[in-house]
Write a protein that holds these residues in place. Structure first.
Motif, mmCIF file in Angstrom:
data_model
loop_
_atom_site.group_PDB
_atom_site.id
_atom_site.type_symbol
_atom_site.label_atom_id
_atom_site.label_comp_id
_atom_site.label_asym_id
_atom_site.label_seq_id
_atom_site.Cartn_x
_atom_site.Cartn_y
_atom_site.Cartn_z
ATOM 1 N N PHE A 152 -7.390 -3.934 3.717
ATOM 2 C CA PHE A 152 -6.830 -4.104 2.386
ATOM 3 C C PHE A 152 -5.315 -3.971 2.423
ATOM 4 C CE2 PHE A 152 -11.107 -2.398 1.479
ATOM 5 C CZ PHE A 152 -11.582 -3.424 0.671
ATOM 6 N N THR A 153 -4.633 -4.706 1.552
ATOM 7 C CA THR A 153 -3.187 -4.614 1.401
ATOM 8 C C THR A 153 -2.865 -4.263 -0.039
ATOM 9 O OG1 THR A 153 -2.789 -6.225 3.151
ATOM 10 C CG2 THR A 153 -1.002 -5.882 1.578
ATOM 11 N N PHE A 154 -1.938 -3.329 -0.208
ATOM 12 C CA PHE A 154 -1.483 -2.907 -1.526
ATOM 13 C C PHE A 154 0.014 -3.185 -1.636
ATOM 14 C CE2 PHE A 154 -5.069 -0.193 -0.353
ATOM 15 C CZ PHE A 154 -5.951 -0.534 -1.366
ATOM 16 N N ASN A 155 0.420 -3.755 -2.749
ATOM 17 C CA ASN A 155 1.815 -4.168 -2.944
ATOM 18 C C ASN A 155 2.501 -3.328 -4.014
ATOM 19 O OD1 ASN A 155 1.778 -6.545 -1.164
ATOM 20 N ND2 ASN A 155 0.247 -7.271 -2.609
ATOM 21 N N GLY A 156 3.834 -3.323 -3.954
ATOM 22 C CA GLY A 156 4.633 -2.680 -4.985
ATOM 23 C C GLY A 156 4.722 -1.176 -4.882
ATOM 24 N N LEU A 157 4.468 -0.605 -3.714
ATOM 25 C CA LEU A 157 4.593 0.838 -3.543
ATOM 26 C C LEU A 157 6.065 1.227 -3.610
ATOM 27 C CD1 LEU A 157 1.886 -0.011 -2.023
ATOM 28 C CD2 LEU A 157 2.142 2.151 -0.845
ATOM 29 N N TYR A 158 6.328 2.457 -4.045
ATOM 30 C CA TYR A 158 7.693 2.956 -4.069
ATOM 31 C C TYR A 158 7.678 4.481 -3.978
ATOM 32 C CZ TYR A 158 6.624 3.593 -9.028
ATOM 33 O OH TYR A 158 6.032 3.958 -10.207
ATOM 34 N N TYR A 159 8.811 5.019 -3.562
ATOM 35 C CA TYR A 159 8.972 6.454 -3.402
ATOM 36 C C TYR A 159 9.737 7.021 -4.599
ATOM 37 C CZ TYR A 159 7.718 5.567 1.465
ATOM 38 O OH TYR A 159 7.064 5.193 2.612
ATOM 39 N N SER A 160 9.482 8.287 -4.929
ATOM 40 C CA SER A 160 10.213 8.953 -6.003
ATOM 41 C C SER A 160 10.267 10.451 -5.731
ATOM 42 C CB SER A 160 9.546 8.683 -7.357
ATOM 43 O OG SER A 160 8.267 9.286 -7.409
#
Length: 168
Positions: A152-160
């Protein structure tokens, strides 16, 4: 008797004031149910994480029709909720200046189904060098299993530095 009462009152006040402080104290955030832990990556092609989260709900909570198109119906242990413990190893690589893509590393991670309805999740990564919490955020999305690699591939991840999603 009044002296005894006064002594107890003074003692209680002293104890209370000893626990109070004018200086600001750091609040340490942890999340033992939604986490991401970096693991060594010999290939250096991205950052590997072992992740864990809770997700999924009962069929009664969604009326039996909670999957987005092109699917319909209900699938246990997918989507919003906290009924199931899920874990996976993901490889995170940059996809835009502040966004990332994650790919599961094992075809048996998350589910044996052809899709995974990923709820929005903020995964706690621990404290950075400055003592600030770090989070890996995954927006809600339906991921279709790759027909060749079966991952599976997941898009739009980001760190905070703060939890973005409520993980419900």
């Amino acid at each position: 008797m009044f002296k005894h009462f006064l002594s107890i009152f003074v003692l209680l006040c002293a104890i209370t004031f000893s626990f109070m402080s004018c200086e600001k104290r750091e609040h340490f955030v942890t999340d033992n149910e939604h986490w991401a832990q970096e693991i060594p990556n010999a290939k250096k092609t991205g950052t590997l994480y072992s992740i864990g989260t809770l997700c999924g709900h009962t069929i009664s909570e969604c009326g039996g029709n909670c999957l987005p198109p092109p699917f319909s119906g209900h699938m246990d242990c997918q989507g919003a909720g906290t009924h199931c413990t899920m874990s996976a190893t993901i490889l995170v690589v940059p996809s835009a200046p502040t966004l990332f893509t994650a790919t599961t590393q094992d075809s048996t991670d998350l589910t044996s189904e052809e899709f995974f309805n990923m709820p929005d999740r903020s995964l706690y990564m621990g404290m950075d060098g400055d003592g600030k919490p770090q989070w890996l955020n995954i927006p809600a999305q339906l991921s279709i299993r790759d027909s060749v690699t079966r991952v599976f591939t997941f898009n739009g991840l980001y760190y905070s530095s703060q939890q973005i999603y409520k993980n419900l």
